[in-house]
Design an enzyme around this catalytic site. Structure first.
Site, PDB file in Angstrom:
ATOM      1  N   ASP A 511       0.375  -0.853  -0.153  1.00 40.18           N
ATOM      2  CA  ASP A 511      -0.147  -0.017  -0.234  1.00 40.18           C
ATOM      3  C   ASP A 511       0.947   1.538   0.522  1.00 40.18           C
ATOM      4  O   ASP A 511       0.634   2.347  -0.656  1.00 40.18           O
ATOM      5  CB  ASP A 511      -0.745  -0.167   0.898  1.00 40.18           C
ATOM      6  CG  ASP A 511      -2.337  -0.638   1.098  1.00 40.18           C
ATOM      7  OD1 ASP A 511      -2.962  -0.877  -0.203  1.00 40.18           O
ATOM      8  OD2 ASP A 511      -2.142  -1.344   2.468  1.00 40.18           O
TER       9      ASP A 511
HETATM   10  C1  GLC Z   1      -1.734  -4.271   5.308  1.00 40.61           C
HETATM   11  C2  GLC Z   1      -2.805  -3.894   4.461  1.00 40.61           C
HETATM   12  C3  GLC Z   1      -2.127  -4.763   2.863  1.00 40.61           C
HETATM   13  C4  GLC Z   1      -1.293  -4.460   2.588  1.00 40.61           C
HETATM   14  C5  GLC Z   1       0.548  -4.706   3.648  1.00 40.61           C
HETATM   15  C6  GLC Z   1       0.878  -3.877   3.232  1.00 40.61           C
HETATM   16  O1  GLC Z   1      -1.541  -5.276   5.831  1.00 40.61           O
HETATM   17  O2  GLC Z   1      -3.720  -4.344   5.628  1.00 40.61           O
HETATM   18  O3  GLC Z   1      -3.921  -5.070   2.683  1.00 40.61           O
HETATM   19  O4  GLC Z   1      -0.779  -5.396   0.989  1.00 40.61           O
HETATM   20  O5  GLC Z   1      -0.557  -3.868   4.342  1.00 40.61           O
HETATM   21  O6  GLC Z   1       0.845  -2.769   3.156  1.00 40.61           O
END
Ligand code: GLC
Ligand code: GLC
Length: 833
Positions: A511
């Site tokens: 993200d």
């Molecule tokens: C968090 C989010 C997930 C994402 C991860 C890496 O765990 O819930 O959706 O893939 O972060 O950013």
């Protein structure tokens, strides 16, 4: 066998973790409920309850991120002479003579002993019931008669946990309650019930009381803390009636116990909804109730809106006796017997057995229910059910209750857009996509294929593909789920960049790799701010690997479904998809290989990310994991080289970091990732979620010893230093501080993480190697050479397989996997490596 550590130990026979010191390095919590009514409970009784949705149906209040830590919960106070104490130590923190908290599967039992009085509270949510039961047992362990004063305490949240925090000026004037004394004593929370809400909450005890409080200030005292509630200090409650401000529920019971005598109290903290036309008792009846039955309401005589309490009464009556509570508790335990019987391993390694047979599966249930919404790190307000997160969670859960996974798939798919794009999250209560959280994460659509195919392999239920599922919940827009999958696949095909690699959009699984945000405004969120996709060349190797891996799952599905239905189009569709997958593999080999590992991405301008040419962020784990699992460039030895590089550059004592070296300055073209201090979160932290991708890639390369070593580094059963790790030693956490952090090895964000489902997949299907396929149950172990034998019992559809794997020659994998045909009944097999 107990594994003795400083704060607690596993009790495998009871499937419990036993905490023996209340001052754990962080609150160590558990989850009550696994259907619609939930509670979070810490080892000192902290936490809160909600119904379905932690944002919109919050039942009790919690203060996050507060000082002191974990300072709201369901609390019992015992006043014994001048000594006031709590069975869970907090909030009074009176030193206890004995303390124990047992976190079990959806229940917690907290016991405190002080001055020869023992108070033990069992908390759980019975199956099919929207209430937390608290069975409190008080025992006089002394040789003298004891008279004790007992107070309960819970603080209501006024339903919407977000507005409760941000618009409390309104809430401070709306609170309303009713108090009912009918042999039992119940306090009802009915804020906003007279108008648009058709739900109420209640907190009851199965006996008459000596007093009660429903107004926080009257009970606690305006300037007191929960460790010194005025009513408890005074030894009597004030019978306060809340009118706005902060409604609470507290019962006051005086009890005399003979030496050795024990007494049980059953408290019920519940939630009910009424139909619109049955919300209220009629006026005549309510008038007589207030006079005859000791019903008191905030509005007194003027209250024309007395709650119709039939539903609550049914529950209160049902749980009036200890026998009824015990029966419901036995039912909950029987459910867990059943759920855990679907996959059970027996090996000589008790830690492996513990993870596989108890804790990993339990955590998969919790992540399935919660997604990333409510934990001691997630407020329950900010996030709902993630599109990608929930698809991954259900893969760890589908063998437990397939029908619920099925429904989840439909719910998720219903929030998708007609072009395959997705809301990043939806609210569990409304099942609607959440616009505030945004979208445009280009990995999201592929996860629907990942989740759906896992469901069908587990169940053989191809009928789910014919389900008619809307776009964005728009009635009339329905197409088959199979069509959703095709469009998900094509979302990647339709969104490739200059190298033929997938465009990243807002971000991919990571993200925080925001290649199109260019945010320079501290007041905007990377996750929702405007996205400069126009003219962007930002491509993701993570999505490339995901596309190849899950794309093959799509191909397999088309073929299997084509074979079943003889629909010709499906074989052609499989061919078409294979063509795109081949093209993607070529693009990765040509433009995604950095010499010794897979690149991570190209940025907006087309510059490399995750290359030896970069000063920081030379190598990333996600692309090694996904392209390695997909074995892209296998004939050129790419996966093996990538794994070697990961072992050399990313690995550490506590697991593999996400990227190395971590960024030490902000890169506007990389986004949020480079905002985290080096060694934390998505910037060089050990993001446990992605370690299993490497482990699976290792098993795909036949490297059983390496896979096992990395598995144990992040697996809670092998945590050595609980003080360093800090968070619960019985579940995976999202992130452990990486090798470049100030405190490598420190865990954060426990419980709600895709790590649970991925490690479940890893250990159950790829290391122990028992894997459902369309054709049958595949046996394909990839294990450490010193694991000589193990036995797995796997209930799969209507069959039960008992598989013994023998490894007398110390091998790491089988030469050829065996596929056992699906056949109802019980079968025993022995496989030798
Ligand atoms: C968090 C989010 C997930 C994402 C991860 C890496 O765990 O819930 O959706 O893939 O972060 O950013
Ligand atoms: C509160 C709000 C204000 C509103 C008023 C009446 O004072 O701050 O905006 O007009 O209530 O509802």
């Amino acid at each position: 066998m107990y594994m003795v550590t400083e704060y607690g130990k596993f009790d495998d026979a009871k499937r419990e973790y036993v905490i023996t010191n209340p001052k754990t390095p962080f609150p160590w919590i558990n989850y009550l409920g696994n259907e619609d009514f939930f509670g979070l409970i810490s080892n000192t009784g902290g936490g809160y309850n909600f119904y379905k949705d932690a944002k919109f149906r919050r039942i009790t209040r919690y203060r996050y991120n507060s000082v002191p830590m974990d300072s709201a919960g369901r609390y019992f106070y015992v006043k014994d002479g001048e000594t006031v104490w709590n069975p869970g130590w907090k909030p009074c923190k009176t030193p206890l003579d004995r303390y124990e908290c047992r976190h079990g599967l959806n229940y917690t039992r907290i016991t405190g002993v002080k001055n020869q009085v023992r108070a033990s509270v069992l908390h759980f949510v019975p199956l099919g019931v929207q209430a937390e039961i608290q069975r409190l047992t008080l025992t006089n362990e002394s040789a003298e008669k004891k008279t004790l004063k007992l107070f309960s305490y819970a603080e209501w949240c006024l339903w919407n946990a977000a507005t409760d925090g941000e618009n409390f000026q309104r809430n401070l004037s709306t609170g309303e309650v009713e108090i009912e004394r009918l042999g039992w004593t119940a306090i009802y929370h009915k804020t906003e019930y007279k108008e648009r809400r058709n739900h109420y909450a209640y907190y009851s005890v199965n006996c008459p009381v000596n007093g009660f409080d429903t107004d926080r200030e009257s009970f606690v005292g305006l300037y007191n803390e929960l460790s010194e509630p005025q009513a408890v200090l005074d030894g009597r409650s004030t019978d306060s009636i809340a009118h706005g401000w902060s409604p609470i529920a507290s019962h006051f019971i005086e009890v005399t116990l003979a030496p050795g005598e024990s007494k049980d109290y059953i408290f019920v903290l519940g939630y009910e909804e009424n139909e619109e036309e049955k919300k209220f008792v009629n006026e005549e009846k309510s008038a007589s109730m207030s006079h005859n039955n000791g019903l008191i309401t905030s509005l007194g005589e003027k209250d024309h809106h007395i709650i119709n309490k039939e539903r609550a009464h049914a529950i209160i009556r049902r749980f009036a006796t200890v026998e009824a509570v015990e029966a419901a508790f036995a039912e909950l335990n029987a459910l867990w017997d059943e759920l855990l019987s679907k996959y059970h391993v027996e090996s000589s390694d008790e830690r492996l057995n513990r993870m596989v047979n108890i804790w990993n599966q339990y955590q998969c249930m919790v992540t399935f229910c919660m997604s990333r919404s409510a934990s001691f790190f997630e407020s329950g307000v900010g996030r709902g059910m993630g599109f990608r997160d929930s698809n991954q969670d259900l893969v760890g859960f589908v063998h437990q209750i397939p029908s619920r996974a099925r429904q989840r798939i439909i719910d998720i798919a219903s929030t998708q857009f007609p072009d395959g794009g997705c809301y990043h999250q939806y609210q569990p209560l409304t099942k609607r996509g959440n616009n505030d959280i945004g979208g445009g994460f280009n990995d999201d659509p592929m996860w629907l294929i990942f989740g759906t195919t896992a469901y069908i392999r587990e169940t053989g239920d191809f009928s789910i593909l014919d389900e008619m599922v809307p776009w964005d919940n728009e009635p009339g827009s329905e197409v088959s789920l199979m069509e959703h999958l095709r469009i998900s696949f094509d979302h990647v095909v339709n969104n490739v960049g200059p190298h033929g690699l997938p465009l990243i959009g807002r971000a991919d699984w990571n993200d925080c790799l925001n290649l199109n945000c260019f945010s320079n405004d501290p007041n905007e969120s990377f996750q929702t701010t405007g996205n400069q996709t126009e003219g962007s060349k930002a491509e993701s190797l993570m999505i490339a690997g995901l596309f190849v891996y899950c794309g093959r799952q799509y191909v397999e599905l088309c073929k299997a479904q084509g074979e079943r239905t003889k629909e010709e189009g499906l074989q052609a569709e499989a061919k078409r998809a294979e063509g795109h997958i081949d093209a993607m593999c070529k693009a990765v080999e040509q433009f995604g290989w950095d010499g010794a590992w897979y690149l991570r991405a190209y940025d907006f301008y087309g510059n490399k990310v995750g290359s030896h040419e970069n000063e920081e962020g030379k190598i990333f784990i996600e692309s090694q994991g996904w392209c390695g699992m997909a074995r892209i460039g296998a004939d050129k030895g790419m996966p093996e080289k990538a794994l070697d590089s990961a072992a050399q550059l990313l690995d550490s004592e506590h697991g593999m970091v996400l990227n190395w070296p971590a960024y030490t300055t902000y890169h506007i073209e990389l986004g949020e990732q480079s905002t985290y201090p080096a060694g934390y979160k998505e910037n060089g932290g050990i993001f446990c979620h992605n370690n299993p991708w490497v482990i699976i890639a290792q098993t795909e390369a036949g490297r059983g010893n390496d896979a096992w070593t990395l598995y144990r580094k992040i697996s809670p059963a092998w945590i050595k230093d609980q003080d360093l790790h800090r968070v619960e030693p019985y579940v995976y956490c999202q992130m452990v501080a990486g090798k470049e952090a100030a405190k490598p090895g420190e865990g954060k964000n426990s419980w709600l993480t895709g790590t649970a489902a991925w490690n479940w997949l890893t250990i159950s299907q790829h290391i122990l190697g028992i894997r459902p396929t369309y054709e049958g149950l595949m046996i394909n172990p990839c294990i450490p050479s010193d694991l000589k034998e193990y036995k797995v019992t796997r209930k799969w559809r209507d069959a039960e397989y008992i598989i013994t794997v023998k490894n007398p020659h110390g091998k790491q994998h089988v030469d050829q996997p065996t596929v056992l045909p699906y056949e109802p009944g019980r079968h025993e097999y022995t496989i030798e490596l």
